[in-house]
Write an enzyme that holds these catalytic residues in place. Structure first.
Site, PDB file in Angstrom:
ATOM      1  N   ASP A 164       0.533  -1.036   0.168  1.00 51.33           N
ATOM      2  CA  ASP A 164      -0.013   0.013  -0.004  1.00 51.33           C
ATOM      3  C   ASP A 164       1.123   1.343   0.076  1.00 51.33           C
ATOM      4  O   ASP A 164       0.373   2.138  -0.634  1.00 51.33           O
ATOM      5  CB  ASP A 164      -0.588  -0.450   1.212  1.00 51.33           C
ATOM      6  CG  ASP A 164      -2.351  -0.461   0.823  1.00 51.33           C
ATOM      7  OD1 ASP A 164      -2.133  -1.179  -0.612  1.00 51.33           O
ATOM      8  OD2 ASP A 164      -2.555  -0.797   2.092  1.00 51.33           O
ATOM      9  N   ASP A 216      -9.858  -4.207   2.872  1.00 50.13           N
ATOM     10  CA  ASP A 216      -9.925  -4.257   4.408  1.00 50.13           C
ATOM     11  C   ASP A 216     -10.936  -4.344   4.877  1.00 50.13           C
ATOM     12  O   ASP A 216     -11.029  -5.150   6.187  1.00 50.13           O
ATOM     13  CB  ASP A 216     -10.721  -2.223   4.496  1.00 50.13           C
ATOM     14  CG  ASP A 216      -9.542  -1.280   4.029  1.00 50.13           C
ATOM     15  OD1 ASP A 216      -8.637  -2.061   4.436  1.00 50.13           O
ATOM     16  OD2 ASP A 216     -10.262  -1.111   3.074  1.00 50.13           O
TER      17      ASP A 216
END
Length: 670
Positions: free
Chosen positions: A565, A634
């Site tokens: 990320d 997520d």
């Protein structure tokens, strides 16, 4: 009592992909409200009207929400300074504050507001107009060649209405634009709008009466473009844009202390007519909106629920096995004899439930396990060696599903993640991001996603619910009888076919909306509800197949995902000029100027739609629009840990039950 105030600030929000974000829409909604009360001179009953307006980045803050204050009289700018651009040197203190209505043009918004303040105004309402779109290269040149004409796409669009008007029918007594032309270039053809009249005549000649000006041009105003046919003395006029926007400040002025709002041409003309025909009072304030984004809370709750449900389903085989033992075993295990010793290889559950005994048929010493029970899930082994962790394990769970009167045993393939699997996952995800960034194949991703989403939705939700209804409702039991056995090697019932047909129908409608509505699709309830359902089913299906059985693997996977990320969000802008993660997640890059996207929502980057691998819920009771979004990543990454923890707790509970009374020390309970 002082009125609490706030000011709206528009900040660019970078989207860290797969994090909770709020996305705004292309539409520019006016932020202020002006409540007008008009008392006509002819004695008619007062008229109340609410007008939405843009706000200013200078001056004082507007009160948030309707204040408990009296309305103030609205007056036109003085005749000797109609545009409020002439410097006012003396400040007039007035015991009766007023609101001054001023046309846009010739000077900055802030200068108009400062001059109005010096005349005793407490608020300035500036309204847009056609004359403000023109300028002069050389002042007082009185020549069409020196006029700065309006800009195409910024000020007008000929596709929405176009006409060639004889120059002799227009007025050019004042340059760069004669305001007497406003009447000739505004309204419908029946109101004397020459632009509408000649546009409609041309449409009739082409045999396309549906292209009349009233239908095509939303503003009902036209601007001269500067294009001329010199031989026939014709001038081109096109449909003018009339959208709301907020006023910027003037860097040279810093002494404005009152509030100001901006109206569109249409709303400004209405208010000017009210003031000219009677007494007008107004009250101004920021439009109310919720202080808390409820949709963000809902989407967090949705993500939490999906994670919990996936964990609960992941541990279900352990609970079912424990319940089966408790229900089936009716013989006291204390009457059993100790089993003879056996080689380790003869007992697949050695070290977990004890060795096979010579108890009465159906009993295993210390386990209360039916002897004819086949244990296939080796994930019950809580102690693994490092060599075992490096081996691929194919685990099959056999679940009996009754279809009609027959038992259909299905095998579910399960993959236990190892470190090399986590590494492959990160490499594959990185490769996919690079491919999408350079090829822009976002529609292909959408198609593949809807295929996976529909398949998961059928497996996780539609088919189980339909079978549940069939078993509970007597008339529907016919749907669970096997059919097509002569043609297929598997048992298929009508409920299976209905589940597949229903899933394909829902997915097809969703995909059609995705390709036809583009950036407005997420404002359609059916679209975002189905997207959320598909996303939830994809997460549950993924977590039922891909599992963690080692904290070491979990640590490596989450650490690698963190680096992944950081690199694609924050480092790639320095390498490629833009964030690869943000570009791909938003479906093609950053938005263009919001004013441009308000006019051309289907053009270029304005047509970007976020990739559908996320939960999305529109803001609730909020005129500003926008969405709260949560990426499926997520859900999946923490879901792997939660499912692992749920299975571990269920396994510990099962083992403590199996060894109660004689091996309580085998697994700690705390």
């Amino acid at each position: 009592m002082p009125v609490s105030t706030t000011k709206i600030r528009f900040n660019r929000v970078s989207w860290l992909a797969l994090l909770l974000v709020t996305k705004g829409s292309h539409s520019i909604s006016p932020s202020a409200t002006i409540e007008v009360i008009s008392s006509p001179n002819d004695g008619a009953s007062p008229l109340r009207k609410s007008i939405f307006a843009g706000i200013a980045s200078f001056g004082s803050d507007l009160p948030f929400g309707k204040p408990d204050l009296p309305s103030l009289p609205v007056v036109l700018a003085p005749s000797n300074n109609p545009l409020m651009c002439e410097e006012v040197d003396v400040t007039f203190a007035s015991d009766n504050p007023i609101i001054i209505l001023v046309p846009r043009g010739e000077c900055s918004f802030e200068m108009k507001t400062r001059n109005a303040e010096r005349l005793g105004a407490i608020h300035t309402i500036i309204y847009d107009n056609l004359a403000a779109k023109y300028g002069e290269k050389v002042p007082f040149s009185q020549s069409l060649e020196e006029v700065i004409w309006p800009n195409k796409t910024v000020d007008y669009e000929c596709e929405l209405g176009e006409a060639w008007i004889p120059k002799t029918e227009l007025n050019f007594n004042r340059f760069p634009y004669d305001t007497s032309n406003d009447v000739l270039l505004s309204g419908s053809a029946s109101n004397g709008n020459l632009c509408a009249l000649y546009n409609d005549v041309e449409a009739e000649l082409r045999g396309k009466p549906f292209e009349n000006f009233k239908i095509k041009c939303p503003s009902q105003h036209c601007l001269l473009t500067g294009n001329r046919n010199i031989e026939s003395e014709l001038m081109q006029a096109c449909c003018a844009w009339d959208i709301s926007f907020d006023m910027g400040d003037d860097d040279t002025l810093h002494d404005v202390n009152i509030t100001s709002t901006l109206l569109t041409m249409a709303e400004g003309n209405v208010l000017v007519k009210m003031v000219q025909n009677g007494e007008v009072q107004a009250l101004f304030y920021l439009r109310w909106f919720p202080k808390y984004n409820i949709s963000s809370l809902l989407i967090c709750a949705l993500g939490t629920f999906v994670t919990w449900l996936a964990g609960w389903l992941s541990a279900k085989p352990y609970r079912d096995f424990k319940r089966k033992l408790e229900d089936d075993i009716m013989i006291d295990i204390n009457d059993c004899e100790d089993p003879p010793s056996q080689p380790a290889s003869s007992s697949p559950m050695k070290g977990v439930i004890g060795e096979v005994s010579n108890c009465p048929p159906g009993i295993v010493n210390g386990s209360n396990m039916p002897a004819n029970t086949e244990i296939v899930d080796t994930s019950l082994e809580l102690v693994e060696t490092e060599e075992d962790e490096e081996e691929d394990t194919d685990i099959s769970l056999r679940n009996d599903e009754h279809v009609g009167d027959e038992a259909d045993i299905q095998e579910e393939e399960i993959l236990d993640l190892k470190i090399r699997h986590a590494l492959i996952f990160i490499v594959a995800a990185s490769s996919m991001l690079f491919i999408l960034f350079f090829t822009k194949l976002y529609d292909v991703v959408t198609v593949f996603y809807v295929i996976g989403g529909v398949t998961s939705m059928i497996q996780v939700m539609i088919r189980p619910w339909l079978l549940f209804l069939c078993h509970r409702c007597r008339p529907l039991k016919l749907l669970v009888r096997p059919i097509l056995q002569k043609f297929l090697n598997v048992s298929v019932c009508a409920a299976d076919l209905l589940s597949v047909a229903g899933g394909i129908l829902i997915g097809s409608i969703w995909l059609w909306l995705s390709f036809t509505k583009r950036n407005s699709a997420l404002s359609i309830p059916f679209y975002w509800v189905v997207q959320d359902i598909m996303g939830a089913c994809v997460c549950i299906a993924f977590l039922s197949v891909i599992r963690l059985n080692s904290i070491k693997v979990a640590t490596f996977l989450l650490g690698a995902a963190f680096v992944y990320d950081i690199f694609f969000v924050f480092i790639t802008p320095h390498l490629f000029g833009e964030s690869i993660m943000v570009t791909v997640a938003t479906g093609g890059g950053q938005e263009q100027d919001p004013h441009h996207c308000e006019k051309y929502p289907s053009e270029g980057d304005c047509n970007n739609t976020p990739l559908p691998m996320l939960f999305a819920i529109p803001r609730i009771n909020d005129w500003r629009g926008g969405l709260s979004m949560l990426g499926l990543g997520d859900i999946v990454l923490p879901g792997l840990i939660c499912c692992f923890a749920a299975r571990l707790d269920a396994a510990k509970d099962l083992m403590n039950s199996l060894h109660a009374g004689e091996s309580s020390q085998f697994l700690p309970t705390e």
